[in-house]
Enzyme design. Structure first.
Site, PDB file in Angstrom:
ATOM      1  N   LYS A   9       0.858  -1.188   0.000  1.00 12.61           N
ATOM      2  CA  LYS A   9       0.000   0.000   0.000  1.00 12.61           C
ATOM      3  C   LYS A   9       0.896   1.241   0.000  1.00 12.61           C
ATOM      4  CE  LYS A   9      -3.643  -0.071   2.716  1.00 12.61           C
ATOM      5  NZ  LYS A   9      -4.427  -0.278   3.970  1.00 12.61           N
TER       6      LYS A   9
HETATM    7  C1  E4P Z   1      -7.563   0.976   4.074  1.00 13.57           C
HETATM    8  O1  E4P Z   1      -6.750   1.094   3.169  1.00 13.57           O
HETATM    9  C2  E4P Z   1      -7.534   1.859   5.247  1.00 13.57           C
HETATM   10  O2  E4P Z   1      -6.312   1.621   5.847  1.00 13.57           O
HETATM   11  C3  E4P Z   1      -8.624   1.626   6.249  1.00 13.57           C
HETATM   12  O3  E4P Z   1      -9.690   0.931   5.728  1.00 13.57           O
HETATM   13  C4  E4P Z   1      -9.053   2.897   6.927  1.00 13.57           C
HETATM   14  O4  E4P Z   1     -10.133   2.621   7.738  1.00 13.57           O
HETATM   15  P1  E4P Z   1     -10.595   3.624   8.904  1.00 13.57           P
HETATM   16  O5  E4P Z   1     -11.069   4.877   8.256  1.00 13.57           O
HETATM   17  O6  E4P Z   1     -11.694   2.886   9.593  1.00 13.57           O
HETATM   18  O7  E4P Z   1      -9.395   3.840   9.766  1.00 13.57           O
END
Ligand code: E4P
Length: 227
Positions: free
Chosen positions: A86
């Site tokens: 990522k």
């Molecule tokens: C995904 O890429 C993100 O890291 C994640 O889903 C963020 O989720 P949140 O907004 O609940 O922290």
């Protein structure tokens, strides 16, 4: 639509895998901070449990492109194939994506996506997935579902191979809405997984069937007790 678990706690991951059709696990630095310790200890345990074929998404945390590239290679070296790195969809991240796509086979998930344009650029850089943060976008006063759908439309209109992995959900309705329009993947926190099918009418229906069967067959009897 693929379903992934947005968590790094192995006990929670195991619980969801037991009951739901799951394609993998996504993490981010905040999620890893909830487990603590050496992040690779956590991630290796997750990889060991989900197996080599499942998708595992792990975020690079360096700010500079060259360092992100090194970090991405290290992540995949340790965690193996089907590990998506990522990378935030910001200029240094785009630069890292371009270098990685040109020089390696590393799979990239563009993350921290709040706008369709970030997703478009990440797709042009060669990211496999773009992850719009549905609930966080809602909390900024915009519509996260609309943004996710627009990104899907942009990829399709431009004949791009990048897919949407929608992230940051606060309820099952958001997941259903994206499911209806065929979004490629959604990553969901464990508590939302159980909320996907939480409905007392369903439980009542199942219990009533069991009670009706036991009313003529006897308590705790099932079809196994008959030939
Ligand atoms: C995904 O890429 C993100 O890291 C994640 O889903 C963020 O989720 P949140 O907004 O609940 O922290």
């Amino acid at each position: 639509m693929k379903l992934l678990i947005d968590d790094a706690r192995l006990d929670e991951i195991k619980k969801i895998y037991e009951f739901f059709p799951v394609s993998g696990v996504t993490t981010n630095p905040t999620i890893l901070s909830k487990v603590g310790g050496n992040p690779f200890d956590t991630l290796k345990k997750i990889r060991g449990f989900i197996g080599e074929e499942a998708d595992l998404h792990v975020q690079a945390v360096n700010r500079r492109a060259e360092k992100i590239v090194d970090e991405a290679k290290h992540i995949v070296e340790v965690l193996g194939a089907n590990t998506y790195v990522k990378i935030p969809a910001v200029p240094e991240g785009f630069k890292a994506m371009k270098i990685l796509v040109e020089t390696s086979e590393i799979l990239i998930t563009a993350t921290a996506i709040y706008t369709p344009m970030q997703a478009f650029i990440a797709g042009q850089c060669g990211a496999s997935y773009a992850a719009p943060y549905v609930n966080r976008i809602d909390n900024m006063g915009f519509n996260g579902l609309t943004v996710a759908k627009e990104i899907q439309q942009i990829f399709s209109s431009n004949r791009m191979e990048t897919e949407v992995i929608a992230a940051s959900f606060k309820n099952s309705q958001q997941v259903l809405e994206l499911c209806k329009c065929g979004i490629s993947a959604a990553t969901i926190a464990p508590e939302i997984f159980f909320a996907l099918i939480k409905n007392s009418a369903i439980n009542d229906a199942v219990e009533n069937f069991i009670a009706d069967f036991e009313s003529f067959a006897g308590k705790d009897k099932s079809m196994l007790d008959f030939k």
